[in-house]
Design a protein around this motif. Structure first.
Motif, PDB file in Angstrom:
ATOM      1  N   LYS A   3       0.858  -1.186   0.000  1.00  0.00           N
ATOM      2  CA  LYS A   3       0.000   0.000   0.000  1.00  0.00           C
ATOM      3  C   LYS A   3       0.892   1.234   0.000  1.00  0.00           C
ATOM      4  O   LYS A   3       1.543   1.525   1.013  1.00  0.00           O
ATOM      5  CB  LYS A   3      -0.933  -0.025   1.205  1.00  0.00           C
ATOM      6  N   SER A   6       0.602   3.774   2.939  1.00  0.00           N
ATOM      7  CA  SER A   6       0.447   3.221   4.283  1.00  0.00           C
ATOM      8  C   SER A   6       1.051   4.140   5.332  1.00  0.00           C
ATOM      9  O   SER A   6       2.196   4.594   5.207  1.00  0.00           O
ATOM     10  CB  SER A   6       1.130   1.850   4.352  1.00  0.00           C
ATOM     11  N   GLU A  29      -7.810   3.155   0.264  1.00  0.00           N
ATOM     12  CA  GLU A  29      -7.462   1.803  -0.205  1.00  0.00           C
ATOM     13  C   GLU A  29      -5.946   1.624  -0.266  1.00  0.00           C
ATOM     14  O   GLU A  29      -5.438   0.515  -0.093  1.00  0.00           O
ATOM     15  CB  GLU A  29      -8.071   1.557  -1.589  1.00  0.00           C
ATOM     16  N   GLY A  31      -3.922   2.807   1.879  1.00  0.00           N
ATOM     17  CA  GLY A  31      -3.394   2.753   3.236  1.00  0.00           C
ATOM     18  C   GLY A  31      -3.379   4.049   4.004  1.00  0.00           C
ATOM     19  O   GLY A  31      -2.883   4.092   5.136  1.00  0.00           O
ATOM     20  N   ASP A  33      -4.917   7.396   6.055  1.00  0.00           N
ATOM     21  CA  ASP A  33      -6.038   8.008   6.750  1.00  0.00           C
ATOM     22  C   ASP A  33      -6.394   9.278   5.986  1.00  0.00           C
ATOM     23  O   ASP A  33      -5.526   9.909   5.363  1.00  0.00           O
ATOM     24  CB  ASP A  33      -5.670   8.341   8.196  1.00  0.00           C
ATOM     25  N   THR A  55     -12.435   0.150   4.273  1.00  0.00           N
ATOM     26  CA  THR A  55     -10.978   0.030   4.303  1.00  0.00           C
ATOM     27  C   THR A  55     -10.380  -0.117   5.695  1.00  0.00           C
ATOM     28  O   THR A  55      -9.226  -0.507   5.828  1.00  0.00           O
ATOM     29  CB  THR A  55     -10.322   1.259   3.643  1.00  0.00           C
ATOM     30  N   GLN A  57      -9.592   2.368   7.455  1.00  0.00           N
ATOM     31  CA  GLN A  57      -8.791   3.571   7.702  1.00  0.00           C
ATOM     32  C   GLN A  57      -9.604   4.617   8.451  1.00  0.00           C
ATOM     33  O   GLN A  57     -10.824   4.669   8.334  1.00  0.00           O
ATOM     34  CB  GLN A  57      -8.285   4.163   6.380  1.00  0.00           C
TER      35      GLN A  57
END
Length: 248
Positions: A3, A6, A29, A31, A33, A55, A57
């Motif tokens: 990701k 991420s 998606e 990774g 926020d 997700t 997140q």
């Protein structure tokens, strides 16, 4: 594949619908926020709930009219209070107002178009870019339009604002480099909410002017957005990417 975002935090203005919504979902998606900002809080809340459900997140909804500097300041503070850092800022909020003739463009109309498309991105970039540079890095992505290079008679103030946004990107790249990268995506015709008002003949005409013979779908923004948001574009700053299907 891993990701690419991420552990990152992204802020997307105009994030509750259209291209903004697609970028929010793609970033989550990947990774990240996400901070979802738009004028309609309920739409931001609904998308934030969808993001977390799909997700896992974190997603922070924030009501923000980017044309108001105080609201830009509130958005920046909310993002840093919630996450402590912002790694990616996408200045996506934009608007164009219809007018019968240039002399009938009121001062209020002109100011509103400039505020949303240029003043807001300037203020948010200044607030967040400064903190990004102090923290050692980040990416700012400005969403422009082919109107910046091909201004039409019915969108002159909008075209001028978007041309200013592209100049802003270059200036910010040199202001906040080397740690912060600033790039522009110059979008062609996209099938988003605004396109619902297009008559069929306009849709066909716009498609005819592209090499790909179609207008863009919202998902077509994702690849370019992820490129500029991630380390894939580590040696790219002050650039403008034409995402327009080969429009001419």
């Amino acid at each position: 594949m891993g990701k690419p975002l991420s552990g990152k935090v992204t802020v997307v203005t105009g994030g509750s619908r259209g291209l903004g919504r697609e970028m929010v979902l793609a970033f989550a998606e990947a990774g990240a926020d996400v901070v979802i900002a738009s004028r309609k809080l309920d739409a931001c809340v609904a998308l934030a709930e969808e993001v977390t459900k799909k997700t896992g997140q974190r997603a922070l909804p924030v009501a923000c009219n980017v044309g108001e500097w105080e609201q830009c300041e509130n958005l920046a503070e909310a993002a840093y209070e919630e996450f402590g850092v912002v790694d990616v800022l996408v200045n996506n909020a934009g608007m164009s107002l219809l007018y019968p003739s240039l002399e009938q463009v009121s001062e209020a109309m002109f100011d509103k178009v400039m505020a949303t498309n240029l003043k807001g991105p300037f203020r948010l970039s200044a607030l967040i870019g400064t903190r990004m540079a102090a923290a050692g890095g980040g990416s700012i992505v400005n969403i422009s339009s082919i109107e910046a290079a091909h201004p039409e008679p019915l969108a002159v103030p909008y075209a001028a604002a978007k041309a200013g946004l592209e100049a802003l990107s270059v200036g910010l790249a040199h202001t906040y480099g080397p740690g912060v990268r600033v790039n522009t995506i110059r979008c062609g015709p996209f099938d988003t909410d605004i396109a619902k008002a297009w008559p069929p003949e306009l849709r066909a005409e716009l498609a005819r002017h592209t090499a790909l013979k179609r207008i863009g779908g919202p998902a077509d923004i994702v690849g370019a957005a992820l490129f500029f948001a991630s380390d894939a574009s580590a040696y790219c700053t002050g650039a403008t990417l034409a995402l327009d299907g080969g429009f001419r």
